[in-house]
Write a protein that holds these residues in place. Structure first.
Motif, short mmCIF file in Angstrom:
data_model
loop_
_atom_site.label_atom_id
_atom_site.label_comp_id
_atom_site.label_asym_id
_atom_site.label_seq_id
_atom_site.Cartn_x
_atom_site.Cartn_y
_atom_site.Cartn_z
N ILE A 11 -0.47 0.41 8.38
CA ILE A 11 0.61 0.30 9.37
C ILE A 11 1.28 -1.06 9.27
N ILE A 12 0.48 -2.12 9.10
CA ILE A 12 1.04 -3.47 8.96
C ILE A 12 1.90 -3.56 7.71
N SER A 13 1.41 -2.98 6.60
CA SER A 13 2.16 -3.06 5.35
C SER A 13 3.49 -2.33 5.44
N LEU A 71 0.81 -1.22 0.00
CA LEU A 71 0.00 0.00 0.00
C LEU A 71 0.85 1.27 0.00
N GLY A 72 2.16 1.12 -0.12
CA GLY A 72 3.04 2.29 -0.09
C GLY A 72 3.00 3.07 -1.38
N LEU A 73 3.78 4.15 -1.41
CA LEU A 73 3.81 5.01 -2.59
C LEU A 73 4.49 4.35 -3.77
N GLU A 74 5.26 3.27 -3.51
CA GLU A 74 5.96 2.61 -4.62
C GLU A 74 5.03 1.71 -5.42
N GLY A 102 0.95 -15.47 10.72
CA GLY A 102 -0.01 -14.86 11.63
C GLY A 102 -0.43 -13.48 11.17
N VAL A 103 0.54 -12.69 10.72
CA VAL A 103 0.23 -11.35 10.23
C VAL A 103 -0.65 -11.41 8.97
N LEU A 104 -0.31 -12.32 8.06
CA LEU A 104 -1.09 -12.45 6.83
C LEU A 104 -2.53 -12.89 7.14
N GLU A 105 -2.69 -13.83 8.06
CA GLU A 105 -4.03 -14.29 8.40
C GLU A 105 -4.84 -13.18 9.06
N GLU A 106 -4.22 -12.47 10.00
CA GLU A 106 -4.93 -11.37 10.65
C GLU A 106 -5.28 -10.28 9.65
N SER A 107 -4.35 -9.97 8.76
CA SER A 107 -4.59 -8.92 7.77
C SER A 107 -5.67 -9.32 6.77
N SER A 108 -5.66 -10.59 6.35
CA SER A 108 -6.68 -11.05 5.40
C SER A 108 -8.07 -10.99 6.02
N GLY A 109 -8.16 -11.35 7.33
CA GLY A 109 -9.44 -11.24 8.01
C GLY A 109 -9.92 -9.80 8.09
N ARG A 110 -9.02 -8.88 8.43
CA ARG A 110 -9.38 -7.46 8.49
C ARG A 110 -9.75 -6.94 7.10
N PHE A 111 -9.03 -7.42 6.08
CA PHE A 111 -9.29 -6.95 4.71
C PHE A 111 -10.69 -7.38 4.26
N ASN A 112 -11.08 -8.62 4.59
CA ASN A 112 -12.43 -9.08 4.23
C ASN A 112 -13.49 -8.29 4.98
#
Length: 278
Positions: free
Chosen positions: A173-175, A106-109, A206-216
């Motif tokens: 923030i996670i990204s 999600l950064g500017l790059e 763990g981060v990917l699973e938490e982030s995917s849940g938040r993203f959904n």
């Protein structure tokens, strides 16, 4: 979760492994068995069959889960795949397959990030102006503000905006803080390095699973908010004479439309059940 098992070359290596590698891992809530992707199919089959030798899979096994992560460079998406198989005491079995995706670039790059940032800023400004307008109206009308049903639609709209914005901020923030290596070296002969690699793998998963849940969840809130924005259109349509006729027509036809909807849903439900039975 016990210290996960690091398998490198098949059954012989597992037989020589230290017993400390076969402990329950409380963080995962299960026994974890790692299979590096560079294994051949034969070695993978040997390692899986070795689970029986170590009593990780026997007649009392109630649940087996296969979990792995992939990355699609074209879509810039991480995917978490869960395949879960449950074995019940009655002899019945069940399985479920779930694939969750999340974008952590999600950064500017990232391509198109400037346009996305501009649109996000526009949405934030629009939501802020709506909030100020509603606060001013509340101060002016007092408790009479809550007598207008349209104001509840506005408050719901702002609430969904706030929820979606908080989740998006969390993902941003996670990204910015997550670092995913190109490869996890599970076959490193140094046990300290191998253990660190395992811990890093579980942390990333763990981060990917938490982030995917938040993203959904973010997608769900955003979809509902789009519908709320559509409903709010009819509030502003009242100021235009011809558009207000549409509002009045829908208001007077509401009881008949409700009865039609009930009949339609019942018919739809009957056809759906009939299709499942057939």
């Amino acid at each position: 979760g016990v210290a996960p098992v690091n398998v490198t070359r098949g059954r012989d290596v597992i037989a020589e492994a230290n017993d400390d590698s076969f402990k329950y891992n409380p963080e995962e809530g299960a026994f974890v068995f790692l299979i590096p992707l560079e294994f051949s199919q034969k070695n993978i089959e040997l390692n899986i069959s070795s689970l029986v030798d170590y009593a990780w899979m026997d007649q009392k096994t109630s649940d087996v889960e296969v979990r792995f992560a992939t990355y699609n460079g074209n879509s810039r998406l991480f995917s978490i795949v869960h395949l879960e198989m449950a074995f019940y005491l009655s002899g019945q079995t069940s399985k479920s397959l779930k694939v969750s995706c999340v974008n952590l670039e999600l950064g500017l790059e990232a391509p198109g990030s400037m346009m996305r940032m501009a649109l996000e800023a526009f949405v934030v400004v629009a939501a802020g102006m709506t909030l100020l307008s509603e606060m001013g109206e509340l101060l002016e009308l007092g408790w009479d503000y809550f007598h207008d049903p349209w104001n509840y639609i506005d408050l719901l709209n702002l609430y969904l905006y706030a929820l979606a914005a908080s989740i998006w901020l969390y993902l941003f923030i996670i990204s910015a803080g997550i670092s995913i290596p190109n490869k996890f070296d599970m076959a490193n002969p140094d046990p300290v390095i191998a253990a660190a690699q395992r811990e890093s793998l579980f942390e990333v998963m763990g981060v990917l699973e938490e982030s995917s849940g938040r993203f959904n969840t973010y997608i769900m809130y955003t979809a509902i908010n789009v519908l709320v924005c559509f409903v709010r259109f009819y509030k502003f349509a009242k100021v235009q004479e011809r558009l207000n006729i549409v509002n009045q027509t829908l208001a007077k036809a509401a009881p008949d439309l409700l009865h039609f909807t009930i009949s339609f849903l019942l018919s739809f439900l009957c056809f759906a059940v009939m299709g499942c039975v057939m």
